[in-house]
Motif scaffolding. Structure first.
Motif, PDB file in Angstrom:
ATOM      1  N   HIS A 203       0.815  -1.205   0.000  1.00 35.45           N
ATOM      2  CA  HIS A 203       0.000   0.000   0.000  1.00 35.45           C
ATOM      3  C   HIS A 203       0.853   1.262   0.000  1.00 35.45           C
ATOM      4  N   ASP A 204       0.254   2.353  -0.465  1.00 34.43           N
ATOM      5  CA  ASP A 204       0.885   3.666  -0.369  1.00 34.43           C
ATOM      6  C   ASP A 204       0.456   4.329   0.934  1.00 34.43           C
ATOM      7  N   ARG A 205       1.418   4.836   1.686  1.00 28.29           N
ATOM      8  CA  ARG A 205       1.164   5.596   2.902  1.00 28.29           C
ATOM      9  C   ARG A 205       2.001   6.868   2.848  1.00 28.29           C
ATOM     10  N   ILE A 206       1.336   7.980   2.649  1.00 19.40           N
ATOM     11  CA  ILE A 206       2.006   9.269   2.576  1.00 19.40           C
ATOM     12  C   ILE A 206       1.598  10.085   3.796  1.00 19.40           C
ATOM     13  N   VAL A 207       2.578  10.569   4.548  1.00 22.99           N
ATOM     14  CA  VAL A 207       2.322  11.215   5.831  1.00 22.99           C
ATOM     15  C   VAL A 207       2.838  12.654   5.814  1.00 22.99           C
ATOM     16  N   TYR A 208       1.960  13.554   6.250  1.00 22.60           N
ATOM     17  CA  TYR A 208       2.356  14.930   6.529  1.00 22.60           C
ATOM     18  C   TYR A 208       2.501  15.051   8.043  1.00 22.60           C
ATOM     19  N   ALA A 209       3.705  15.355   8.522  1.00 20.15           N
ATOM     20  CA  ALA A 209       3.970  15.503   9.950  1.00 20.15           C
ATOM     21  C   ALA A 209       4.255  16.962  10.264  1.00 20.15           C
TER      22      ALA A 209
END
Length: 229
Positions: A203-209
């Motif tokens: 899966h794709d997991r893109i995180v803005y922190a």
């Protein structure tokens, strides 16, 4: 012998999510994904309640608690929902504002996760929302002492009928007053994740922190990265 799976396995065929193709702030991406889910619900009907959001809190002894609410708005300050402030989630958030929430659209193989803290909404915003509810929903907000035990369904319906007689439907948004303990919360995120289901569980997991103060729309407040599935 291996146990039978609870459901047939399917291949997740979500659209690829590439960091280079995303906006530099989570607000733009979240708005676009939510708009797409709402549009698909209208066009194809396979995304029921596209703004349904699971909200997780922590109780007094540290046990997690989760329930589904409707996300009533999304602004650059964060997503928000309304509730009885004396409900379980209201009491828990008053003691510990830590909160997590997820919007999930299985038919689209997409989800958005928010993690952060809850901030109580101002009274004027709560009222502005409350008057947009259908008359029956405004009555039910009074009838239900949310999360408290009740003897029977008939007792709840009797309470609703009593309040309906007190505040009949006149067609006016002001025919039912805002309940004393009715309110809501905005989630101020520290992290926003965009998940897309892909084949073979890669899966794709893109995180803005969060890296600085600022709204969801403020690119300088966020660092973006990819996480392993």
């Amino acid at each position: 012998m291996a146990p039978d799976p609870l459901a047939p396995r399917i291949s997740y065929t979500g659209d690829a999510v590439d960091i280079g193709g995303l906006a530099d702030n989570p607000y733009a991406v979240a708005s676009a994904w939510i708009d797409a889910a709402v549009a698909r619900a209208a066009e194809r009907g396979d995304v029921p309640e596209p703004t349904a959001m699971a909200v997780a809190t922590v109780d007094a002894v540290g046990l997690p608690d989760v329930r589904t609410v409707l996300m009533r708005f999304l602004t650059p300050e964060g997503p928000g929902f309304v509730t009885n402030l004396d409900s379980a989630k209201g009491r828990q958030l008053a003691a510990n504002p830590g909160v997590a929430a997820t919007l999930t659209w299985p038919a689209m193989f997409r989800a958005i996760r928010f993690r952060g803290r809850a901030v109580e909404l101002p009274d004027e915003l709560v009222r502005d929302y409350f008057v947009t509810r259908p008359w029956g929903s405004r009555i039910s907000a009074w009838a239900s002492e949310q999360s408290a035990p009740i003897a029977s369904r008939s007792a709840l319906e009797a309470r609703s009928a009593e309040l309906a007689a007190r505040w009949p439907d006149t067609g006016s948004p002001d025919d039912v007053p805002v309940p004393t303990r009715w309110g809501g919360y905005r989630i101020v995120p520290e992290e926003v994740e965009f998940w897309a289901g892909r084949p073979d569980r890669l899966h794709d997991r893109i995180v803005y922190a969060r890296v600085a103060e600022g709204s969801l729309a403020d690119a300088a407040a966020w660092a973006i990265s990819r996480r392993q599935p």
